[in-house]
Scaffold this motif. Structure first.
Motif, mmCIF file in Angstrom:
data_model
loop_
_atom_site.group_PDB
_atom_site.id
_atom_site.type_symbol
_atom_site.label_atom_id
_atom_site.label_comp_id
_atom_site.label_asym_id
_atom_site.label_seq_id
_atom_site.Cartn_x
_atom_site.Cartn_y
_atom_site.Cartn_z
ATOM 1 N N PHE A 88 44.479 -7.397 8.753
ATOM 2 C CA PHE A 88 43.511 -6.527 9.437
ATOM 3 C C PHE A 88 42.910 -5.522 8.451
ATOM 4 C CE2 PHE A 88 42.403 -2.626 11.676
ATOM 5 C CZ PHE A 88 41.595 -3.103 12.701
ATOM 6 N N GLU A 89 43.759 -4.917 7.630
ATOM 7 C CA GLU A 89 43.255 -3.948 6.650
ATOM 8 C C GLU A 89 42.298 -4.602 5.663
ATOM 9 O OE1 GLU A 89 44.849 -1.116 2.979
ATOM 10 O OE2 GLU A 89 46.255 -2.349 4.118
ATOM 11 N N LEU A 90 42.678 -5.790 5.164
ATOM 12 C CA LEU A 90 41.838 -6.470 4.185
ATOM 13 C C LEU A 90 40.513 -6.924 4.798
ATOM 14 C CD1 LEU A 90 44.619 -8.582 2.426
ATOM 15 C CD2 LEU A 90 43.327 -6.701 1.401
ATOM 16 N N CYS A 91 40.586 -7.499 5.983
ATOM 17 C CA CYS A 91 39.373 -8.044 6.599
ATOM 18 C C CYS A 91 38.418 -6.946 7.058
ATOM 19 C CB CYS A 91 39.741 -8.951 7.774
ATOM 20 S SG CYS A 91 40.500 -10.516 7.261
ATOM 21 N N THR A 92 38.947 -5.865 7.619
ATOM 22 C CA THR A 92 38.059 -4.804 8.074
ATOM 23 C C THR A 92 37.373 -4.105 6.898
ATOM 24 O OG1 THR A 92 39.991 -3.330 8.207
ATOM 25 C CG2 THR A 92 39.229 -4.354 10.251
ATOM 26 N N SER A 93 37.976 -4.176 5.707
ATOM 27 C CA SER A 93 37.311 -3.603 4.542
ATOM 28 C C SER A 93 36.078 -4.406 4.138
ATOM 29 C CB SER A 93 38.286 -3.525 3.363
ATOM 30 O OG SER A 93 38.613 -4.813 2.871
ATOM 31 N N SER A 115 40.083 -14.831 14.427
ATOM 32 C CA SER A 115 38.700 -14.562 14.822
ATOM 33 C C SER A 115 38.504 -13.121 15.279
ATOM 34 C CB SER A 115 38.295 -15.520 15.948
ATOM 35 O OG SER A 115 38.490 -16.865 15.589
ATOM 36 N N LEU A 116 39.563 -12.308 15.161
ATOM 37 C CA LEU A 116 39.558 -10.918 15.635
ATOM 38 C C LEU A 116 39.166 -10.824 17.110
ATOM 39 C CD1 LEU A 116 38.113 -8.899 12.591
ATOM 40 C CD2 LEU A 116 40.503 -9.235 13.264
ATOM 41 N N MET A 117 39.589 -11.822 17.891
ATOM 42 C CA MET A 117 39.394 -11.796 19.344
ATOM 43 C C MET A 117 40.698 -11.311 19.976
ATOM 44 S SD MET A 117 36.286 -12.532 19.825
ATOM 45 C CE MET A 117 36.321 -12.713 21.611
ATOM 46 N N LEU A 118 40.749 -9.994 20.238
ATOM 47 C CA LEU A 118 41.961 -9.341 20.707
ATOM 48 C C LEU A 118 41.794 -8.873 22.144
ATOM 49 C CD1 LEU A 118 42.422 -7.077 17.544
ATOM 50 C CD2 LEU A 118 43.211 -9.437 17.854
ATOM 51 N N ASP A 119 42.914 -8.472 22.756
ATOM 52 C CA ASP A 119 42.852 -7.883 24.088
ATOM 53 C C ASP A 119 41.972 -6.631 24.053
ATOM 54 O OD1 ASP A 119 44.878 -5.309 24.045
ATOM 55 O OD2 ASP A 119 45.481 -6.880 22.637
ATOM 56 N N ALA A 120 41.496 -6.222 25.216
ATOM 57 C CA ALA A 120 40.486 -5.162 25.292
ATOM 58 C C ALA A 120 40.947 -3.863 24.637
ATOM 59 C CB ALA A 120 40.100 -4.916 26.746
ATOM 60 N N ASP A 121 42.191 -3.462 24.884
ATOM 61 C CA ASP A 121 42.690 -2.215 24.292
ATOM 62 C C ASP A 121 42.705 -2.302 22.766
ATOM 63 O OD1 ASP A 121 43.031 -1.098 26.775
ATOM 64 O OD2 ASP A 121 45.169 -1.556 26.896
ATOM 65 N N SER A 122 43.150 -3.438 22.246
ATOM 66 C CA SER A 122 43.214 -3.605 20.791
ATOM 67 C C SER A 122 41.824 -3.668 20.179
ATOM 68 C CB SER A 122 44.002 -4.873 20.451
ATOM 69 O OG SER A 122 45.352 -4.759 20.880
ATOM 70 N N MET A 123 40.878 -4.278 20.883
ATOM 71 C CA MET A 123 39.511 -4.310 20.373
ATOM 72 C C MET A 123 38.960 -2.897 20.237
ATOM 73 S SD MET A 123 38.319 -7.388 19.677
ATOM 74 C CE MET A 123 36.548 -7.394 19.933
ATOM 75 N N ALA A 124 39.234 -2.057 21.241
ATOM 76 C CA ALA A 124 38.761 -0.673 21.181
ATOM 77 C C ALA A 124 39.430 0.077 20.032
ATOM 78 C CB ALA A 124 39.033 0.026 22.507
ATOM 79 N N GLU A 125 40.747 -0.131 19.860
ATOM 80 C CA GLU A 125 41.456 0.534 18.771
ATOM 81 C C GLU A 125 40.937 0.077 17.408
ATOM 82 O OE1 GLU A 125 45.656 0.021 19.143
ATOM 83 O OE2 GLU A 125 45.716 0.750 21.210
ATOM 84 N N SER A 126 40.555 -1.200 17.290
ATOM 85 C CA SER A 126 40.088 -1.712 16.001
ATOM 86 C C SER A 126 38.773 -1.077 15.577
ATOM 87 C CB SER A 126 39.926 -3.236 16.070
ATOM 88 O OG SER A 126 38.843 -3.599 16.903
ATOM 89 N N ASN A 160 44.569 1.946 10.174
ATOM 90 C CA ASN A 160 45.346 2.094 11.409
ATOM 91 C C ASN A 160 45.083 0.907 12.328
ATOM 92 O OD1 ASN A 160 46.447 4.997 11.157
ATOM 93 N ND2 ASN A 160 44.257 5.213 10.694
ATOM 94 N N PRO A 161 45.806 -0.191 12.121
ATOM 95 C CA PRO A 161 45.590 -1.382 12.947
ATOM 96 C C PRO A 161 46.004 -1.133 14.394
ATOM 97 C CG PRO A 161 47.530 -1.648 11.567
ATOM 98 C CD PRO A 161 46.857 -0.393 11.112
ATOM 99 N N PRO A 162 45.527 -1.938 15.333
ATOM 100 C CA PRO A 162 45.944 -1.805 16.730
ATOM 101 C C PRO A 162 47.463 -1.829 16.850
ATOM 102 C CG PRO A 162 44.104 -3.327 16.552
ATOM 103 C CD PRO A 162 44.513 -2.992 15.152
ATOM 104 N N ARG A 163 47.990 -1.038 17.777
ATOM 105 C CA ARG A 163 49.443 -0.868 17.883
ATOM 106 C C ARG A 163 50.141 -2.114 18.415
ATOM 107 N NH1 ARG A 163 47.459 4.269 19.324
ATOM 108 N NH2 ARG A 163 47.189 3.604 21.494
ATOM 109 N N ASN A 164 49.527 -2.793 19.362
ATOM 110 C CA ASN A 164 50.176 -3.957 19.981
ATOM 111 C C ASN A 164 49.139 -5.055 20.197
ATOM 112 O OD1 ASN A 164 52.108 -5.572 21.244
ATOM 113 N ND2 ASN A 164 51.628 -4.733 23.278
ATOM 114 N N PRO A 165 48.631 -5.631 19.111
ATOM 115 C CA PRO A 165 47.541 -6.607 19.247
ATOM 116 C C PRO A 165 48.004 -7.904 19.906
ATOM 117 C CG PRO A 165 48.356 -6.588 16.997
ATOM 118 C CD PRO A 165 49.055 -5.466 17.702
#
Length: 309
Positions: free
Chosen positions: A105-110, A211-222, A229-234
């Motif tokens: 997550f850290e590498l890809c979001t960069s 594909s970074l297709m996460l649950d709604a809460d994790s998408m918002a955190e991302s 700071n990756p999502p806490r419980n993706p």
């Protein structure tokens, strides 16, 4: 009802696809982040290799796609960034994304500042493959061993080769007929000047975490971090096999000495009567969409996966 996989395959491929801005900053970023992603991926024992490719053009197909050309290195924007990883089992790929989620997550979001579309990560089985080893001219003597063993397909690929990827959507129920026709077509093309090898890939699903297709809460955190700071419980939004496509999707991967040679080779399905008949009856007759052929330049590879084929 859960999807079932009927594909028998020596290894599995995950193809991380994205479209990125075609500029110097993007390529510098890929050079910086790409090796770190590869090293991280190699933490999983199920990985057998990888291959990164950047798009250089398309096959105009006698003017069907007349706005494109085989060399669009400077003009195509955005440009496709296709990264294969190869696995002993498709579940290994899912497990890798679960175990290494924070680091990936850290590498890809960069890299998201260069992304126009994606990532999207389909998973494929291999229907048929004739793939060469990667060698330099200094290893040409190795061909002698293959002649002694009387191998029926003797080639070697240089690091400077061209990769062609063709997209095909097939009419449901005609998968076997298409696969047989595609194999006959590629075997017929294998005598073309510059032809190095091919794989016929059938999509079996899509990896949600890749594909970074996460649950709604994790998408918002991302979207609240730059990667530290990756999502806490993706949680993946869907299971890999839930995304098995219907109608079925195939890729035909081939490798050539040069893009110009690939263009001449593919032209045989139009101007060589025998090969045209094979392709028309075995491939075109079973399609909903395609073929659409894109050209790529390999940028990084761990080629051990080829020995599994």
């Amino acid at each position: 009802m859960k999807a079932q996989i009927s594909t028998k395959t020596p290894i599995w491929l995950a193809l991380n696809m994205s479209k990125v801005v075609n500029n110097e900053e993007s390529f510098n970023l890929m050079d910086k982040v790409g090796p770190r992603v590869c090293i991280t991926t190699a933490e999983h024992p199920g990985l057998v290799g990888f291959m990164a490719n950047i798009q250089t053009g398309i096959l105009p197909l006698a003017g069907r796609y007349g706005g494109g050309s085989i060399h669009m290195e400077k003009t195509l924007n955005p440009v496709r960034n296709y990264q294969y990883t190869m696995w002993k089992h498709w579940q290994d790929h899912d497990e890798f994304h679960q175990q290494q989620f924070d680091r990936v997550f850290e590498l890809c979001t960069s890299c998201l500042e260069m992304v126009v579309e994606g990532p999207w990560e389909p998973v494929y089985g291999i229907i048929k493959a004739k793939m060469p080893p990667v060698r330099s001219m200094g290893q040409i003597a190795d061909l002698g061993y293959e002649f002694i063993k009387q191998e029926d397909f003797i080639r070697f690929a240089t690091p400077q080769r061209c990769v062609a990827i063709g997209e095909h959507t097939v009419i449901p129920g005609r998968e076997k007929a298409f696969e047989e026709g595609a194999i006959k077509t590629m075997d017929a093309l294998s005598e073309s000047t510059g032809f190095l090898g091919y794989m016929i890939l059938k999509q079996v699903g899509v990896c949600a975490l890749g594909s970074l297709m996460l649950d709604a809460d994790s998408m918002a955190e991302s979207l609240q971090t730059l990667g530290a700071n990756p999502p806490r419980n993706p949680r993946p939004l869907f299971n890999t096999l839930d995304a098995m496509p219907s109608p079925p999707e195939y890729l035909i991967h081939s490798e050539w000495d040069a893009t110009e040679m690939a263009q001449l080779g593919f032209a045989k399905v139009l101007v060589n009567h025998d090969i045209r008949t094979i392709h028309d009856n075995g491939v075109m007759a079973h399609l909903i969409r395609g073929p659409y052929i894109m050209f790529f330049r390999p940028t990084m590879e761990e080629a051990g996966w080829r020995s599994y084929l």
